[in-house]
Motif scaffolding. Structure first.
Motif, PDB file in Angstrom:
ATOM      1  N   TYR A 144       5.620  12.302  -1.036  1.00  0.00           N
ATOM      2  CA  TYR A 144       4.966  11.003  -0.878  1.00  0.00           C
ATOM      3  C   TYR A 144       4.288  10.526  -2.168  1.00  0.00           C
ATOM      4  O   TYR A 144       3.095  10.224  -2.207  1.00  0.00           O
ATOM      5  CB  TYR A 144       3.972  11.016   0.304  1.00  0.00           C
ATOM      6  CG  TYR A 144       3.274  12.331   0.600  1.00  0.00           C
ATOM      7  CD1 TYR A 144       2.124  12.727  -0.092  1.00  0.00           C
ATOM      8  CD2 TYR A 144       3.757  13.172   1.596  1.00  0.00           C
ATOM      9  CE1 TYR A 144       1.481  13.909   0.195  1.00  0.00           C
ATOM     10  CE2 TYR A 144       3.120  14.375   1.889  1.00  0.00           C
ATOM     11  CZ  TYR A 144       1.983  14.733   1.186  1.00  0.00           C
ATOM     12  OH  TYR A 144       1.343  15.918   1.474  1.00  0.00           O
ATOM     13  N   ASP A 170       3.768   5.430   5.556  1.00  0.00           N
ATOM     14  CA  ASP A 170       2.922   5.558   4.371  1.00  0.00           C
ATOM     15  C   ASP A 170       2.694   4.194   3.715  1.00  0.00           C
ATOM     16  O   ASP A 170       3.600   3.620   3.113  1.00  0.00           O
ATOM     17  CB  ASP A 170       3.586   6.509   3.381  1.00  0.00           C
ATOM     18  CG  ASP A 170       2.673   6.904   2.227  1.00  0.00           C
ATOM     19  OD1 ASP A 170       1.622   6.264   2.050  1.00  0.00           O
ATOM     20  OD2 ASP A 170       3.024   7.861   1.510  1.00  0.00           O
ATOM     21  N   HIS A 201       1.187   9.158   5.177  1.00  0.00           N
ATOM     22  CA  HIS A 201       0.885   9.792   3.895  1.00  0.00           C
ATOM     23  C   HIS A 201       0.160  11.123   4.131  1.00  0.00           C
ATOM     24  O   HIS A 201      -0.636  11.251   5.044  1.00  0.00           O
ATOM     25  CB  HIS A 201      -0.004   8.846   3.080  1.00  0.00           C
ATOM     26  CG  HIS A 201      -0.235   9.294   1.674  1.00  0.00           C
ATOM     27  ND1 HIS A 201       0.714   9.161   0.682  1.00  0.00           N
ATOM     28  CD2 HIS A 201      -1.295   9.894   1.085  1.00  0.00           C
ATOM     29  CE1 HIS A 201       0.239   9.636  -0.449  1.00  0.00           C
ATOM     30  NE2 HIS A 201      -0.984  10.096  -0.236  1.00  0.00           N
TER      31      HIS A 201
END
Length: 410
Positions: A144, A170, A201
């Motif tokens: 991420y 995210d 996230h």
């Protein structure tokens, strides 16, 4: 497994710290671990220790040192505010130079044998990409990564395999940003992209509310597969598993069986939820409730074996005479003297050259039918037929399905 802090010399002067974690073997390929915005905190050090257990020499440099050495933040709201403050002042370009200095130190370590990869989370996820573009790492894995789309002009400079892990929800790496990153590497099969549905996230951070264990397990296996392929080390998982089962079923030694496993392993027999978590409970289980409570005539007949980067899937027939109370399979059921054959699947995960966990599956209904505790005439269950059909596909299908005859000719 405890690591140590070492000094890293910066090319432009000064020194900064890095957390070094070593595998039990004492040496292995290297991984440069690139931090989140919270510093090289306990969480990052645990990641380093984890990958050391996988067989790597891991170095996590303190990339915030130019602002303030030794920053270690948690994940409270106040800590997050402080971390964002550091992030806004962070010089990514300078940090890649520092990462390159750390990489040089890692490669020079006598424990580091062979190739070196990069691994990063959040801020470190972007840095892993930039390290792949600007240094000579042999592989990179990005979790991420935030803001990668702003530096895609360097995508052509990436010459090594890269794995990108993204979370569907995210907001720091939204769909449009992910699409740009994928487009920049279109047509390059050595660049892998994985999206984790329903995840946010930091899904791989156990300390955070966004932690998602199934996604974390899947992502880790994919990461290990990439590192094993590019860097090694390569273990004979099949031989390791065979040795483990030999100690269980032939030697029948609980203590020796445990030597094939990591320091804190676990076993889960899914149908009966028997096994153990951690060394002490698992040794107790093996010593008192598994090895001595498994019939002496037990036979394992291999059907298939699938070997992955960090696990084995074994399909077999498990055959025995129920001449003893089998605590782990038939707890509380007195011996019936019946002979039983069942299909059984073992999914065995490794860390480095040691077993980490076992998930064992079988059809408990078939066991109960074969020892006479379940009437197959009243329920859609089968006995030994499940084992017979596994090895002879010509045996009839759909025998439990009364309506099968209705579709004849349709």
């Amino acid at each position: 497994m405890a690591g140590q802090w070492i000094d890293i010399a910066a090319k432009d002067g000064g020194t900064f710290k890095g957390y070094l974690a070593l595998p039990a073997s004492g040496s292995g390929p290297g991984i440069l671990l690139l931090q989140e915005i919270f510093g090289v905190n306990k969480s990052m050090r645990e990641v380093a220790d984890h990958y050391a257990e996988e067989g790597y020499v891991v170095l996590a440099p303190d990339l915030f040192w130019r602002m303030e050495p030794g920053i270690e933040l948690g994940y409270t709201e106040a800590d997050f505010g402080k971390a964002m403050g550091y992030y806004q002042r962070f010089d990514a370009n300078q940090s890649i130079k520092d990462a390159a200095d750390a990489l040089k130190v890692l490669r020079a370590r006598p424990e580091c044998k062979g190739k070196v990869g990069a691994l990063g989370f959040c801020l470190g996820g972007k840095l892993a990409y930039l390290v792949a573009a600007r240094t000579d790492v042999d592989c990179a894995v990005s979790y991420y990564g935030v803001g990668i789309e702003a530096d895609l002009g360097e995508a052509g400079d990436v010459k090594c395999p890269v794995v990108f892990h993204f979370a569907e929800l995210d907001r720091f790496a939204p769909p449009e940003a992910r699409a740009q990153v994928e487009a920049a590497f279109k047509g390059r099969p050595e660049i892998e992209f994985y999206l984790y549905p329903g995840c946010d996230h930091a899904f791989a951070a156990p300390e955070r509310a966004s932690f998602n264990k199934p996604a974390t397990l899947m992502a880790h296996t994919r990461s290990i597969a990439a590192f094993r392929k590019a860097l090694g080390p390569h273990y004979d998982l099949s031989a390791l598993w065979d040795r483990h089962t030999e100690l269980e079923f032939a030697t029948r030694s609980a203590e020796q069986t445990m030597t094939t496993m990591v320091a804190e392993p676990y076993v889960n027999h899914i149908p009966t939820m028997t096994g153990g978590v951690g060394y002490r409970d698992l040794l107790r289980f093996y010593k008192n409730h598994f090895i001595p409570k498994t019939p002496q005539d037990t036979k394992l007949v291999p059907i298939s074996r699938t070997i992955g980067s960090d696990r084995i899937v074994d399909e077999m027939l498990f055959c025995f005479t129920h001449d003893i109370e089998i605590d782990w399979m038939l707890p509380g059921v007195p011996p019936t003297g019946k002979y039983v054959e069942i299909p059984l699947v073992a999914i065995v995960r490794f860390r480095g050259d040691k077993l980490y966990n076992e998930h064992i599956y079988w059809d408990q209904a078939s066991v109960l039918v074969q020892i006479g505790l379940l009437d197959p005439k009243k329920l859609p269950v089968a006995g030994v037929e499940t084992a017979k059909k596994l090895v002879d596909e010509s045996l009839p299908s759909n025998t439990l399905m009364a309506r099968w005859s209705e579709s004849a000719g349709k």
